[in-house]
Design a protein around this motif. Sequence first.
Motif, PDB file in Angstrom:
ATOM      1  N   GLY A 107      72.663 -19.421  73.895  1.00 14.60           N
ATOM      2  CA  GLY A 107      73.119 -18.937  75.189  1.00 14.60           C
ATOM      3  C   GLY A 107      72.125 -18.075  75.938  1.00 14.60           C
ATOM      4  N   GLU A 108      70.895 -18.000  75.462  1.00 14.70           N
ATOM      5  CA  GLU A 108      69.898 -17.189  76.150  1.00 14.70           C
ATOM      6  C   GLU A 108      69.454 -17.868  77.441  1.00 14.70           C
ATOM      7  OE1 GLU A 108      67.860 -15.282  72.095  1.00 14.70           O
ATOM      8  OE2 GLU A 108      66.729 -16.711  73.342  1.00 14.70           O
ATOM      9  N   PRO A 109      69.248 -17.116  78.520  1.00 17.38           N
ATOM     10  CA  PRO A 109      68.645 -17.704  79.723  1.00 17.38           C
ATOM     11  C   PRO A 109      67.258 -18.236  79.389  1.00 17.38           C
ATOM     12  CG  PRO A 109      69.534 -15.506  80.176  1.00 17.38           C
ATOM     13  CD  PRO A 109      69.574 -15.682  78.692  1.00 17.38           C
ATOM     14  N   LEU A 110      66.797 -19.223  80.138  1.00 18.15           N
ATOM     15  CA  LEU A 110      65.529 -19.883  79.827  1.00 18.15           C
ATOM     16  C   LEU A 110      64.364 -18.903  79.665  1.00 18.15           C
ATOM     17  CD1 LEU A 110      63.879 -22.473  79.405  1.00 18.15           C
ATOM     18  CD2 LEU A 110      63.636 -22.622  81.890  1.00 18.15           C
ATOM     19  N   PRO A 111      64.128 -17.974  80.606  1.00 15.48           N
ATOM     20  CA  PRO A 111      62.978 -17.068  80.426  1.00 15.48           C
ATOM     21  C   PRO A 111      63.086 -16.218  79.156  1.00 15.48           C
ATOM     22  CG  PRO A 111      63.790 -16.971  82.678  1.00 15.48           C
ATOM     23  CD  PRO A 111      64.810 -17.728  81.887  1.00 15.48           C
ATOM     24  N   VAL A 112      64.288 -15.844  78.791  1.00 15.96           N
ATOM     25  CA  VAL A 112      64.499 -15.049  77.580  1.00 15.96           C
ATOM     26  C   VAL A 112      64.229 -15.900  76.347  1.00 15.96           C
ATOM     27  CG1 VAL A 112      66.184 -13.732  76.223  1.00 15.96           C
ATOM     28  CG2 VAL A 112      66.153 -13.546  78.730  1.00 15.96           C
ATOM     29  N   ALA A 113      64.724 -17.140  76.340  1.00 15.44           N
ATOM     30  CA  ALA A 113      64.493 -18.046  75.210  1.00 15.44           C
ATOM     31  C   ALA A 113      63.003 -18.302  75.023  1.00 15.44           C
ATOM     32  CB  ALA A 113      65.234 -19.361  75.426  1.00 15.44           C
ATOM     33  N   VAL A 114      62.276 -18.468  76.125  1.00 16.63           N
ATOM     34  CA  VAL A 114      60.833 -18.689  76.042  1.00 16.63           C
ATOM     35  C   VAL A 114      60.142 -17.452  75.479  1.00 16.63           C
ATOM     36  CG1 VAL A 114      58.725 -19.053  77.393  1.00 16.63           C
ATOM     37  CG2 VAL A 114      60.760 -20.435  77.862  1.00 16.63           C
ATOM     38  N   LYS A 115      60.501 -16.277  75.965  1.00 19.38           N
ATOM     39  CA  LYS A 115      59.875 -15.031  75.506  1.00 19.38           C
ATOM     40  C   LYS A 115      60.112 -14.820  74.013  1.00 19.38           C
ATOM     41  CE  LYS A 115      59.826 -10.032  76.423  1.00 19.38           C
ATOM     42  NZ  LYS A 115      60.308  -9.551  75.120  1.00 19.38           N
ATOM     43  N   HIS A 116      61.354 -15.000  73.564  1.00 17.18           N
ATOM     44  CA  HIS A 116      61.658 -14.829  72.142  1.00 17.18           C
ATOM     45  C   HIS A 116      60.917 -15.866  71.290  1.00 17.18           C
ATOM     46  CE1 HIS A 116      65.679 -12.546  73.009  1.00 17.18           C
ATOM     47  NE2 HIS A 116      64.606 -11.792  73.155  1.00 17.18           N
ATOM     48  N   ALA A 117      60.801 -17.094  71.803  1.00 16.44           N
ATOM     49  CA  ALA A 117      60.082 -18.135  71.067  1.00 16.44           C
ATOM     50  C   ALA A 117      58.597 -17.804  70.957  1.00 16.44           C
ATOM     51  CB  ALA A 117      60.269 -19.485  71.749  1.00 16.44           C
ATOM     52  N   GLN A 118      58.011 -17.303  72.030  1.00 21.38           N
ATOM     53  CA  GLN A 118      56.607 -16.880  71.997  1.00 21.38           C
ATOM     54  C   GLN A 118      56.391 -15.797  70.934  1.00 21.38           C
ATOM     55  OE1 GLN A 118      55.936 -15.601  76.101  1.00 21.38           O
ATOM     56  NE2 GLN A 118      54.314 -17.125  76.255  1.00 21.38           N
ATOM     57  N   GLU A 119      57.286 -14.826  70.901  1.00 20.93           N
ATOM     58  CA  GLU A 119      57.155 -13.713  69.952  1.00 20.93           C
ATOM     59  C   GLU A 119      57.266 -14.207  68.513  1.00 20.93           C
ATOM     60  OE1 GLU A 119      60.250 -11.201  71.363  1.00 20.93           O
ATOM     61  OE2 GLU A 119      59.016 -10.296  72.960  1.00 20.93           O
ATOM     62  N   TYR A 120      58.196 -15.131  68.277  1.00 22.98           N
ATOM     63  CA  TYR A 120      58.360 -15.696  66.937  1.00 22.98           C
ATOM     64  C   TYR A 120      57.109 -16.464  66.516  1.00 22.98           C
ATOM     65  CZ  TYR A 120      59.932 -18.923  63.301  1.00 22.98           C
ATOM     66  OH  TYR A 120      60.026 -19.663  62.145  1.00 22.98           O
ATOM     67  N   LEU A 121      56.577 -17.306  67.409  1.00 20.05           N
ATOM     68  CA  LEU A 121      55.388 -18.079  67.079  1.00 20.05           C
ATOM     69  C   LEU A 121      54.187 -17.168  66.841  1.00 20.05           C
ATOM     70  CD1 LEU A 121      53.839 -20.709  66.726  1.00 20.05           C
ATOM     71  CD2 LEU A 121      53.587 -20.827  69.219  1.00 20.05           C
ATOM     72  N   ASN A 122      54.047 -16.131  67.659  1.00 22.37           N
ATOM     73  CA  ASN A 122      52.921 -15.225  67.487  1.00 22.37           C
ATOM     74  C   ASN A 122      52.968 -14.549  66.119  1.00 22.37           C
ATOM     75  OD1 ASN A 122      51.417 -12.390  68.108  1.00 22.37           O
ATOM     76  ND2 ASN A 122      50.690 -13.983  69.502  1.00 22.37           N
ATOM     77  N   LEU A 123      54.165 -14.134  65.693  1.00 24.15           N
ATOM     78  CA  LEU A 123      54.325 -13.538  64.362  1.00 24.15           C
ATOM     79  C   LEU A 123      54.010 -14.567  63.279  1.00 24.15           C
ATOM     80  CD1 LEU A 123      55.246 -11.276  62.441  1.00 24.15           C
ATOM     81  CD2 LEU A 123      57.593 -12.133  62.724  1.00 24.15           C
ATOM     82  N   LYS A 179      44.980 -28.163  51.123  1.00 24.71           N
ATOM     83  CA  LYS A 179      43.693 -28.432  51.761  1.00 24.71           C
ATOM     84  C   LYS A 179      43.849 -28.551  53.272  1.00 24.71           C
ATOM     85  CE  LYS A 179      42.005 -31.093  47.774  1.00 24.71           C
ATOM     86  NZ  LYS A 179      41.552 -32.428  47.326  1.00 24.71           N
ATOM     87  N   GLY A 180      42.809 -28.159  53.986  1.00 23.91           N
ATOM     88  CA  GLY A 180      42.781 -28.362  55.425  1.00 23.91           C
ATOM     89  C   GLY A 180      43.561 -27.324  56.202  1.00 23.91           C
ATOM     90  N   CYS A 181      43.946 -27.713  57.406  1.00 24.45           N
ATOM     91  CA  CYS A 181      44.648 -26.820  58.327  1.00 24.45           C
ATOM     92  C   CYS A 181      46.049 -26.503  57.811  1.00 24.45           C
ATOM     93  CB  CYS A 181      44.735 -27.497  59.699  1.00 24.45           C
ATOM     94  SG  CYS A 181      45.581 -26.533  60.947  1.00 24.45           S
ATOM     95  N   GLY A 182      46.339 -25.224  57.648  1.00 26.11           N
ATOM     96  CA  GLY A 182      47.656 -24.812  57.167  1.00 26.11           C
ATOM     97  C   GLY A 182      48.644 -24.635  58.303  1.00 26.11           C
ATOM     98  N   PRO A 183      49.918 -24.453  57.976  1.00 21.45           N
ATOM     99  CA  PRO A 183      50.950 -24.283  58.992  1.00 21.45           C
ATOM    100  C   PRO A 183      51.139 -22.828  59.373  1.00 21.45           C
ATOM    101  CG  PRO A 183      51.986 -24.386  56.845  1.00 21.45           C
ATOM    102  CD  PRO A 183      50.498 -24.524  56.618  1.00 21.45           C
ATOM    103  N   VAL A 184      51.864 -22.611  60.457  1.00 19.29           N
ATOM    104  CA  VAL A 184      52.342 -21.264  60.750  1.00 19.29           C
ATOM    105  C   VAL A 184      53.383 -20.900  59.697  1.00 19.29           C
ATOM    106  CG1 VAL A 184      51.925 -21.665  63.205  1.00 19.29           C
ATOM    107  CG2 VAL A 184      54.225 -21.978  62.304  1.00 19.29           C
ATOM    108  N   ASN A 185      53.631 -19.621  59.541  1.00 20.29           N
ATOM    109  CA  ASN A 185      54.572 -19.146  58.526  1.00 20.29           C
ATOM    110  C   ASN A 185      55.963 -18.987  59.136  1.00 20.29           C
ATOM    111  OD1 ASN A 185      55.975 -17.891  56.492  1.00 20.29           O
ATOM    112  ND2 ASN A 185      54.527 -16.221  56.213  1.00 20.29           N
ATOM    113  N   HIS A 186      56.789 -20.009  58.959  1.00 20.14           N
ATOM    114  CA  HIS A 186      58.118 -19.991  59.579  1.00 20.14           C
ATOM    115  C   HIS A 186      59.042 -18.923  58.996  1.00 20.14           C
ATOM    116  CE1 HIS A 186      56.601 -24.105  60.431  1.00 20.14           C
ATOM    117  NE2 HIS A 186      57.126 -23.841  61.609  1.00 20.14           N
ATOM    118  N   ALA A 187      58.731 -18.457  57.795  1.00 16.52           N
ATOM    119  CA  ALA A 187      59.542 -17.427  57.153  1.00 16.52           C
ATOM    120  C   ALA A 187      59.028 -16.016  57.430  1.00 16.52           C
ATOM    121  CB  ALA A 187      59.587 -17.665  55.641  1.00 16.52           C
TER     122      ALA A 187
END
Length: 269
Positions: A227-243, A253-261
């Motif tokens: 239920g988050e407004p679009l700009p809020v959902a984008v901001k929270h998603a950016q913060e999660y990905l950055n972490l 081997k090779g390129c590893g993933p982001v840490n989803h946990a």
Amino acid sequence: MLQPPNILTIAGSDSGGGAGIQADLKTIMALGGYGMSVITALTAQNGLGVRGIHAPEPEFAVLQLRTVLEGFPVAAAKTGMLFSAGIIRALAAELRNVAFPLVVDPVSISQSGSPLLQEDAIAALKEEMIPLSTLLTPNRPEAEALTGMTIQSIEDAFAAGEKLLDMGARAVLIKGGHMESSVVVTDCLLVKGEAPKTLPQPKVETENNHGTGCTLSAAIATGLGKGEPLPVAVKHAQEYLNLALRKSYAPGKGCGPVNHAAPFTSAGR
């Protein structure tokens, strides 16, 4: 206990676990959603690259989607790797009348440079899927391929975003990870009828960035489903990905993933 929102991902499977369906489901759970999937392709993939792709018939992709929609109230969905024109057109016909928000990540090339979208599928993506999108989330190469423009600046990104809005997207987030900068990554958000915005995040220096686009779009879809407004959902998603990037690592081997946990690990470790 509060029921988590049902979030659907329509994408390809990454056998290495860092991108695609696997990244989406990890993200959805980490952010408080219940994840469901429609698998559009199987990939033989690891951190070194994509070795092969096997896609189901479009009718089976549709059967997956219909079965999920019959059994679950979906709060939001995202698309990722759709692979072929046949799969895109078949799924678009089913998604035209849904009421939930849809985030479209126009995945075309893997992090290792392997094509994940057949050449004849680009037209179908533009004609069928972009007009259904609540939010379109291309990176710079994808935005260039979809618009035929060269993007070298924020102003170029805004112009490309306007062109994508004209194609039918209700909003566009052009991701800045492929833009040259030593300190920030600047995403550009355009919403129909509003002034374009820049959304900067601190740049994270890491080679373990497999699945960043999948993770971001899944995080945005989860926020919209909550239920988050679009700009809020984008901001929270950016913060999660950055972490998740700051705490990324290479399990093989090779390129590893982001840490989803990352939000749940002790002291971010």
